[in-house]
Design a protein around this motif. Structure first.
Motif, PDB file in Angstrom:
ATOM      1  N   HIS A 126     -11.033   7.492   1.103  1.00 38.52           N
ATOM      2  CA  HIS A 126     -12.234   6.737   0.727  1.00 38.52           C
ATOM      3  C   HIS A 126     -13.307   6.825   1.802  1.00 38.52           C
ATOM      4  CE1 HIS A 126     -10.471   3.853   3.467  1.00 38.52           C
ATOM      5  NE2 HIS A 126      -9.464   3.607   2.663  1.00 38.52           N
ATOM      6  N   ILE A 127     -14.509   6.426   1.410  1.00 45.92           N
ATOM      7  CA  ILE A 127     -15.661   6.509   2.311  1.00 45.92           C
ATOM      8  C   ILE A 127     -15.588   5.472   3.433  1.00 45.92           C
ATOM      9  CG2 ILE A 127     -17.093   4.961   0.897  1.00 45.92           C
ATOM     10  CD1 ILE A 127     -19.497   6.745   1.652  1.00 45.92           C
ATOM     11  N   GLN A 128     -14.882   4.380   3.227  1.00 41.62           N
ATOM     12  CA  GLN A 128     -14.851   3.319   4.222  1.00 41.62           C
ATOM     13  C   GLN A 128     -14.113   3.751   5.490  1.00 41.62           C
ATOM     14  OE1 GLN A 128     -13.913   2.791   1.022  1.00 41.62           O
ATOM     15  NE2 GLN A 128     -15.531   1.430   0.265  1.00 41.62           N
ATOM     16  N   GLU A 129     -14.624   3.312   6.627  1.00 42.12           N
ATOM     17  CA  GLU A 129     -13.924   3.452   7.900  1.00 42.12           C
ATOM     18  C   GLU A 129     -12.983   2.258   8.084  1.00 42.12           C
ATOM     19  OE1 GLU A 129     -17.354   5.544  10.677  1.00 42.12           O
ATOM     20  OE2 GLU A 129     -17.086   3.381  10.749  1.00 42.12           O
ATOM     21  N   HIS A 130     -11.980   2.434   8.918  1.00 40.11           N
ATOM     22  CA  HIS A 130     -11.102   1.334   9.309  1.00 40.11           C
ATOM     23  C   HIS A 130     -10.947   1.313  10.823  1.00 40.11           C
ATOM     24  CE1 HIS A 130     -10.008   0.380   5.282  1.00 40.11           C
ATOM     25  NE2 HIS A 130      -9.068   1.292   5.113  1.00 40.11           N
ATOM     26  N   GLY A 131     -10.916   0.102  11.373  1.00 33.50           N
ATOM     27  CA  GLY A 131     -10.359  -0.140  12.691  1.00 33.50           C
ATOM     28  C   GLY A 131      -9.155  -1.028  12.477  1.00 33.50           C
ATOM     29  N   MET A 132      -7.983  -0.657  13.013  1.00 32.01           N
ATOM     30  CA  MET A 132      -6.742  -1.362  12.701  1.00 32.01           C
ATOM     31  C   MET A 132      -6.004  -1.711  13.994  1.00 32.01           C
ATOM     32  SD  MET A 132      -5.420   0.889   9.420  1.00 32.01           S
ATOM     33  CE  MET A 132      -4.998   2.348  10.377  1.00 32.01           C
ATOM     34  N   TYR A 133      -5.630  -2.989  14.132  1.00 26.47           N
ATOM     35  CA  TYR A 133      -4.834  -3.425  15.275  1.00 26.47           C
ATOM     36  C   TYR A 133      -3.510  -3.975  14.746  1.00 26.47           C
ATOM     37  CZ  TYR A 133      -3.472  -5.396  19.719  1.00 26.47           C
ATOM     38  OH  TYR A 133      -2.790  -5.677  20.884  1.00 26.47           O
ATOM     39  N   PHE A 134      -2.408  -3.429  15.248  1.00 28.41           N
ATOM     40  CA  PHE A 134      -1.089  -3.715  14.687  1.00 28.41           C
ATOM     41  C   PHE A 134      -0.467  -4.923  15.394  1.00 28.41           C
ATOM     42  CE2 PHE A 134      -2.213   0.476  13.465  1.00 28.41           C
ATOM     43  CZ  PHE A 134      -1.733   0.589  12.173  1.00 28.41           C
ATOM     44  N   LEU A 135      -0.147  -5.935  14.609  1.00 30.63           N
ATOM     45  CA  LEU A 135       0.263  -7.240  15.118  1.00 30.63           C
ATOM     46  C   LEU A 135       1.765  -7.439  15.154  1.00 30.63           C
ATOM     47  CD1 LEU A 135      -2.355  -9.313  13.096  1.00 30.63           C
ATOM     48  CD2 LEU A 135      -2.489  -8.740  15.528  1.00 30.63           C
ATOM     49  N   GLN A 136       2.504  -6.722  14.315  1.00 30.44           N
ATOM     50  CA  GLN A 136       3.944  -6.961  14.206  1.00 30.44           C
ATOM     51  C   GLN A 136       4.626  -5.755  13.571  1.00 30.44           C
ATOM     52  OE1 GLN A 136       5.413 -10.825  12.537  1.00 30.44           O
ATOM     53  NE2 GLN A 136       6.572  -9.530  11.126  1.00 30.44           N
ATOM     54  N   GLY A 137       5.840  -5.461  14.018  1.00 29.97           N
ATOM     55  CA  GLY A 137       6.688  -4.503  13.342  1.00 29.97           C
ATOM     56  C   GLY A 137       6.397  -3.051  13.661  1.00 29.97           C
ATOM     57  N   LYS A 138       6.941  -2.182  12.800  1.00 28.02           N
ATOM     58  CA  LYS A 138       6.826  -0.737  12.965  1.00 28.02           C
ATOM     59  C   LYS A 138       6.544  -0.095  11.612  1.00 28.02           C
ATOM     60  CE  LYS A 138      10.354  -0.724  16.611  1.00 28.02           C
ATOM     61  NZ  LYS A 138      11.698  -0.230  17.001  1.00 28.02           N
ATOM     62  N   GLY A 139       5.928   1.084  11.646  1.00 31.65           N
ATOM     63  CA  GLY A 139       5.659   1.804  10.413  1.00 31.65           C
ATOM     64  C   GLY A 139       5.480   3.286  10.663  1.00 31.65           C
ATOM     65  N   MET A 140       5.589   4.055   9.594  1.00 29.85           N
ATOM     66  CA  MET A 140       5.223   5.469   9.616  1.00 29.85           C
ATOM     67  C   MET A 140       3.896   5.592   8.885  1.00 29.85           C
ATOM     68  SD  MET A 140       7.364   7.251  11.332  1.00 29.85           S
ATOM     69  CE  MET A 140       6.778   8.874  10.842  1.00 29.85           C
ATOM     70  N   TYR A 141       2.878   6.081   9.585  1.00 30.78           N
ATOM     71  CA  TYR A 141       1.520   6.097   9.036  1.00 30.78           C
ATOM     72  C   TYR A 141       1.044   7.534   8.846  1.00 30.78           C
ATOM     73  CZ  TYR A 141      -2.265   3.019   7.723  1.00 30.78           C
ATOM     74  OH  TYR A 141      -3.157   2.286   7.004  1.00 30.78           O
ATOM     75  N   GLU A 181      -0.800  14.283   8.983  1.00 27.59           N
ATOM     76  CA  GLU A 181       0.364  14.036   9.822  1.00 27.59           C
ATOM     77  C   GLU A 181       0.952  12.651   9.556  1.00 27.59           C
ATOM     78  OE1 GLU A 181       0.090  15.443  14.017  1.00 27.59           O
ATOM     79  OE2 GLU A 181      -2.045  15.613  13.557  1.00 27.59           O
ATOM     80  N   TRP A 182       2.268  12.543   9.607  1.00 24.73           N
ATOM     81  CA  TRP A 182       2.968  11.264   9.591  1.00 24.73           C
ATOM     82  C   TRP A 182       3.260  10.876  11.035  1.00 24.73           C
ATOM     83  CZ3 TRP A 182       3.452   8.025   5.633  1.00 24.73           C
ATOM     84  CH2 TRP A 182       3.323   8.527   4.334  1.00 24.73           C
ATOM     85  N   ILE A 183       2.829   9.670  11.421  1.00 26.40           N
ATOM     86  CA  ILE A 183       2.873   9.264  12.818  1.00 26.40           C
ATOM     87  C   ILE A 183       3.518   7.879  12.922  1.00 26.40           C
ATOM     88  CG2 ILE A 183       1.464   8.730  14.848  1.00 26.40           C
ATOM     89  CD1 ILE A 183      -0.656  10.634  13.632  1.00 26.40           C
ATOM     90  N   PRO A 184       4.490   7.677  13.828  1.00 31.13           N
ATOM     91  CA  PRO A 184       5.077   6.355  14.012  1.00 31.13           C
ATOM     92  C   PRO A 184       4.121   5.432  14.775  1.00 31.13           C
ATOM     93  CG  PRO A 184       6.068   7.899  15.553  1.00 31.13           C
ATOM     94  CD  PRO A 184       5.156   8.701  14.671  1.00 31.13           C
ATOM     95  N   LEU A 185       3.970   4.212  14.272  1.00 31.23           N
ATOM     96  CA  LEU A 185       3.122   3.208  14.911  1.00 31.23           C
ATOM     97  C   LEU A 185       3.885   1.902  15.014  1.00 31.23           C
ATOM     98  CD1 LEU A 185      -0.240   3.899  13.041  1.00 31.23           C
ATOM     99  CD2 LEU A 185       0.361   4.614  15.352  1.00 31.23           C
ATOM    100  N   PRO A 207      -7.294  10.975   4.644  1.00 28.70           N
ATOM    101  CA  PRO A 207      -6.170  10.548   3.804  1.00 28.70           C
ATOM    102  C   PRO A 207      -5.238   9.640   4.614  1.00 28.70           C
ATOM    103  CG  PRO A 207      -6.560  12.900   3.570  1.00 28.70           C
ATOM    104  CD  PRO A 207      -7.404  12.439   4.722  1.00 28.70           C
ATOM    105  N   GLN A 208      -4.825   8.513   3.996  1.00 34.10           N
ATOM    106  CA  GLN A 208      -4.022   7.561   4.751  1.00 34.10           C
ATOM    107  C   GLN A 208      -3.112   6.767   3.841  1.00 34.10           C
ATOM    108  OE1 GLN A 208      -4.479   3.891   5.238  1.00 34.10           O
ATOM    109  NE2 GLN A 208      -6.212   3.530   3.889  1.00 34.10           N
ATOM    110  N   ALA A 209      -1.944   6.435   4.384  1.00 36.20           N
ATOM    111  CA  ALA A 209      -0.958   5.563   3.731  1.00 36.20           C
ATOM    112  C   ALA A 209       0.119   5.268   4.749  1.00 36.20           C
ATOM    113  CB  ALA A 209      -0.352   6.230   2.493  1.00 36.20           C
ATOM    114  N   CYS A 210       0.956   4.249   4.478  1.00 40.89           N
ATOM    115  CA  CYS A 210       2.029   3.976   5.421  1.00 40.89           C
ATOM    116  C   CYS A 210       3.260   3.421   4.722  1.00 40.89           C
ATOM    117  CB  CYS A 210       1.569   3.039   6.526  1.00 40.89           C
ATOM    118  SG  CYS A 210       1.574   1.289   6.118  1.00 40.89           S
ATOM    119  N   TYR A 211       4.385   3.496   5.427  1.00 49.13           N
ATOM    120  CA  TYR A 211       5.643   2.861   5.059  1.00 49.13           C
ATOM    121  C   TYR A 211       6.020   1.888   6.170  1.00 49.13           C
ATOM    122  CZ  TYR A 211       6.649   6.416   1.466  1.00 49.13           C
ATOM    123  OH  TYR A 211       6.607   7.215   0.354  1.00 49.13           O
ATOM    124  N   GLY A 212       6.467   0.679   5.809  1.00 43.92           N
ATOM    125  CA  GLY A 212       7.060  -0.215   6.773  1.00 43.92           C
ATOM    126  C   GLY A 212       8.491   0.225   7.070  1.00 43.92           C
TER     127      GLY A 212
END
Length: 261
Positions: free
Chosen positions: A199-214, A219-223, A236-241
């Protein structure tokens, strides 16, 4: 110096990082490597600039540890809208409309014509997330001050998925006076986005809890908790907890405006 995780001095192993910088695409900043920035106005605060136009963002994101007595007398105003979220601790905030004591989960959104101040009147540190952006005005419409606590807002299912939930900080869905919103997104272990978002929107994301694959770009990246991500338009973006606890992050999103040509 990596002050957020108290790793300073020489390491026993080779230097390494999970941080990635692909300007005008996506950026990942992990806590190991975060430095303090000296910024006028932030008194008795340890503050780090995370997102900025230097990486391609049209906004600025910060985290700050506000020590007892720490303050900033003027954030935003002169066309800059601003937002502060208390991750933990207590702060007193004030603008031309309201004065309030914010506890964990508390936040203030202050419109572009109203700078706000904060001060830590307690005897313990407060840790906060701060956002600034130049407001995109529409004739006849304006945003208004919002002061609340996100813990008082109920989680709602995210796009009909029972194991993924969200919260909105601002009433942007019903009010075109707002040109951005803040959200919390929560994924149960194993939960994911319903599709790969682009999508056209930008995101700034700060991770508060847990782990995910983003998934970011191709690329799939652990966060994990403490990481920061900037995502430019159309990435393109999506994640799994993953893991054993919910994966939760706060993120910004521009909205309610047409493309400027």
């Amino acid at each position: 110096m990596s002050y957020l995780n108290n790793n300073t001095g020489y390491r026993e192993t080779l230097l390494s990082t999970r941080s990635v910088c692909k300007k005008e695409n996506y950026v990942i900043l992990e806590p190991d490597g975060i430095v303090k920035n000296a910024i006028p106005g932030y008194e008795n605060c340890d503050t780090t600039i995370l997102g900025s136009p230097a990486m391609g963002a049209d906004f600025a994101d910060y985290i700050s540890t506000v020590h007892p007595g720490g303050k900033n007398d003027a954030i935003g105003g002169n066309g800059i809208e601003s937002f502060l979220y208390v991750i933990n601790g207590k702060l007193t905030v004030k603008n031309a409309d309201e004065e309030a004591e914010l506890t964990e989960g508390g936040y203030i959104y202050s419109p572009a014509d109203k700078p706000f101040s904060f001060v830590n009147n307690s005897d313990e540190d407060a840790f906060v997330y701060i956002y600034r952006r130049r407001y995109a005005a529409l004739e006849g419409l304006s945003a208004h001050t919002v002061v609340a606590n996100i813990n008082d807002t109920e989680w709602k299912e995210y796009e009909g998925m029972a194991n993924c939930h969200s919260k909105d900080f601002l009433p942007a869905a019903e009010d075109f006076g707002f040109d951005m919103n803040m959200h919390l997104l929560k994924f149960k272990p194993g939960a994911s986005h319903g599709y790969m978002e682009t999508h056209i929107q930008e995101h700034g994301m700060y991770f508060l809890q847990g782990k995910g694959m983003y998934r970011l770009d191709d690329e799939w990246i652990p966060l994990q908790k403490g990481d920061y991500v900037f995502m430019d338009s159309y990435v393109p973006q999506a994640c799994y907890g993953v893991g054993t606890e919910d994966f939760i992050y706060i993120y910004s999103k521009d909205c309610n405006r047409d493309v400027e040509l």
